[in-house]
Write an enzyme that holds these catalytic residues in place. Structure first.
Site, PDB file in Angstrom:
ATOM      1  N   CYS A  56      -0.820   4.338   2.347  1.00  0.00           N
ATOM      2  CA  CYS A  56      -0.627   4.331   3.811  1.00  0.00           C
ATOM      3  C   CYS A  56      -0.332   2.916   4.243  1.00  0.00           C
ATOM      4  CB  CYS A  56      -1.809   4.941   4.546  1.00  0.00           C
ATOM      5  SG  CYS A  56      -3.425   4.312   4.063  1.00  0.00           S
ATOM      6  N   SER A  57      -1.333   2.156   4.556  1.00  0.00           N
ATOM      7  CA  SER A  57      -1.086   0.814   5.072  1.00  0.00           C
ATOM      8  C   SER A  57      -2.317  -0.062   4.888  1.00  0.00           C
ATOM      9  CB  SER A  57      -0.731   0.898   6.548  1.00  0.00           C
ATOM     10  OG  SER A  57      -1.695   1.700   7.210  1.00  0.00           O
ATOM     11  N   CYS A  58      -3.079   0.170   3.807  1.00  0.00           N
ATOM     12  CA  CYS A  58      -4.273  -0.637   3.561  1.00  0.00           C
ATOM     13  C   CYS A  58      -3.845  -2.103   3.442  1.00  0.00           C
ATOM     14  CB  CYS A  58      -4.975  -0.183   2.282  1.00  0.00           C
ATOM     15  SG  CYS A  58      -5.501   1.550   2.366  1.00  0.00           S
ATOM     16  N   CYS A 111       0.885  -1.173   0.000  1.00  0.00           N
ATOM     17  CA  CYS A 111       0.000   0.000   0.000  1.00  0.00           C
ATOM     18  C   CYS A 111       0.911   1.207   0.000  1.00  0.00           C
ATOM     19  CB  CYS A 111      -0.921   0.035   1.215  1.00  0.00           C
ATOM     20  SG  CYS A 111      -1.863   1.587   1.293  1.00  0.00           S
TER      21      CYS A 111
END
Lengths: 203, 120
Positions: free
Chosen positions: A110-112, A107
């Site tokens: 961000c941090s999906c 991702c």
């Protein structure tokens, strides 16, 4: 408390804890959160969801070609049929490794991450180096994880979003013909479902 | 696809053996507040992802991901400010009140906000 000198000191909250408490106070006074519901969310993500869910999906796909077809067509529904549903309204997409193509998930935003099947992401997944290098140099990143692919294997990088999360279905290892789903699931690591690893060979 | 412009030449942080996704309890609480507020409909998940992304792309964010939940918390405060639920100054004041309350609470007793000597 491990420090034996603590007993005669006052309580202290570190600044981050105090800040989170302040937010909880404000939000619950405004009726926007219910502290019991917050505790339940923590429990779910700390203890209940994790890569064992995704391993179950992969093992089913390896064992049942109809399920694998469904997973390829409509991963959200196929995964939900095993009881794993996302809470952010996200769609799931399953990407299948083949002898010609290896899939890797990142991702960059961000941090999906597919929480419902993998739990919360490891620290490296959220780090700036992984988020940028997985796109620019996926082969180098894989080598750091100990995965060496033949030069003629293509690497496809999938950039997750808030709406769409990916699950890598690793290739079924050789020598697993007689294994049931439980035994197969044990071969499916978290990293193999992100694409930074491969399924393990049976012992 | 536009990758983040940082971290390109740097090593990946090592795997941490601890299976807990949270290093400290406040991180779990901060995480759950966002999930809870989203379920409550306060924001769309895409809105959250944008807010978090903005924090994660600021200069000075740690390569090893160790300040991830500090970024998470700042993103939450930003959204709460935008929704006019609370200003940063309100949060500062209440956090200080919680710290004073903790300091005034004897060991072994639960820390309650009303233990803050300046408000009681």
């Amino acid at each position: 408390m491990t420090n034996s000198h603590d007993h005669d000191h006052d309580n202290e909250l570190d600044p981050m804890t105090a800040r989170v408490r302040a937010l909880e106070t404000i939000l619950s006074e405004k009726g926007l959160i219910d502290p019991a519901a917050i505790d339940a969310i923590v429990d779910t993500y700390q203890n209940r969801v994790g890569p064992q869910n995704g391993a179950r999906v992969v093992a089913r796909a390896w064992s049942d070609t109809e399920f694998a077809d469904w997973l390829a067509r409509d991963a959200t529904a196929a995964i939900a049929s095993l009881g794993f549903t996302g809470r952010q309204g996200e769609h799931m997409h399953a990407v299948f490794n083949t002898p010609q193509t290896h899939n890797l998930v990142v991702c960059t935003l961000c941090s999906c991450y597919p929480w419902s099947v993998l739990g919360l992401p490891p620290v490296w997944y959220k780090s700036p180096p992984y988020r940028s290098r997985a796109v620019m140099d996926p082969r180098g990143v894989l080598e750091e994880f100990g995965v060496r692919l033949d030069k003629d294997v293509n690497i496809r990088v999938w950039d997750s979003t808030a709406e769409l999360r990916y699950l890598v279905v690793p290739m079924r290892p050789a020598g697993t013909d007689g294994l049931d789903e439980d035994a197969l699931a044990a071969l499916v690591s978290r990293d193999s479902m992100i694409g930074t690893g491969l399924a393990e060979a049976p012992e | 696809m536009s990758g983040p412009d940082r971290g390109a030449d740097r090593p990946l942080p090592p795997e941490i053996a601890d299976p807990s996704p949270f290093a400290e309890p406040w991180q779990a609480q901060a995480f759950a507040l966002v999930v809870g507020l989203h379920e409550r409909g306060l924001f769309e998940w895409g809105e959250w992802a944008q807010a978090l992304s903005a924090e994660l792309k600021r200069p000075g964010v740690a390569d090893d991901g160790s300040d991830y939940y500090a970024c998470w918390l700042r993103a939450l405060e930003t959204l709460i400010g935008e929704k006019q639920i609370a200003e940063g100054a309100d949060i500062d004041a209440l956090a200080e009140s919680w710290s004073r309350a903790a300091h005034a609470t004897p060991h072994g007793k639960p820390i309650l906000l009303e233990n803050d000597p300046l408000t009681s």
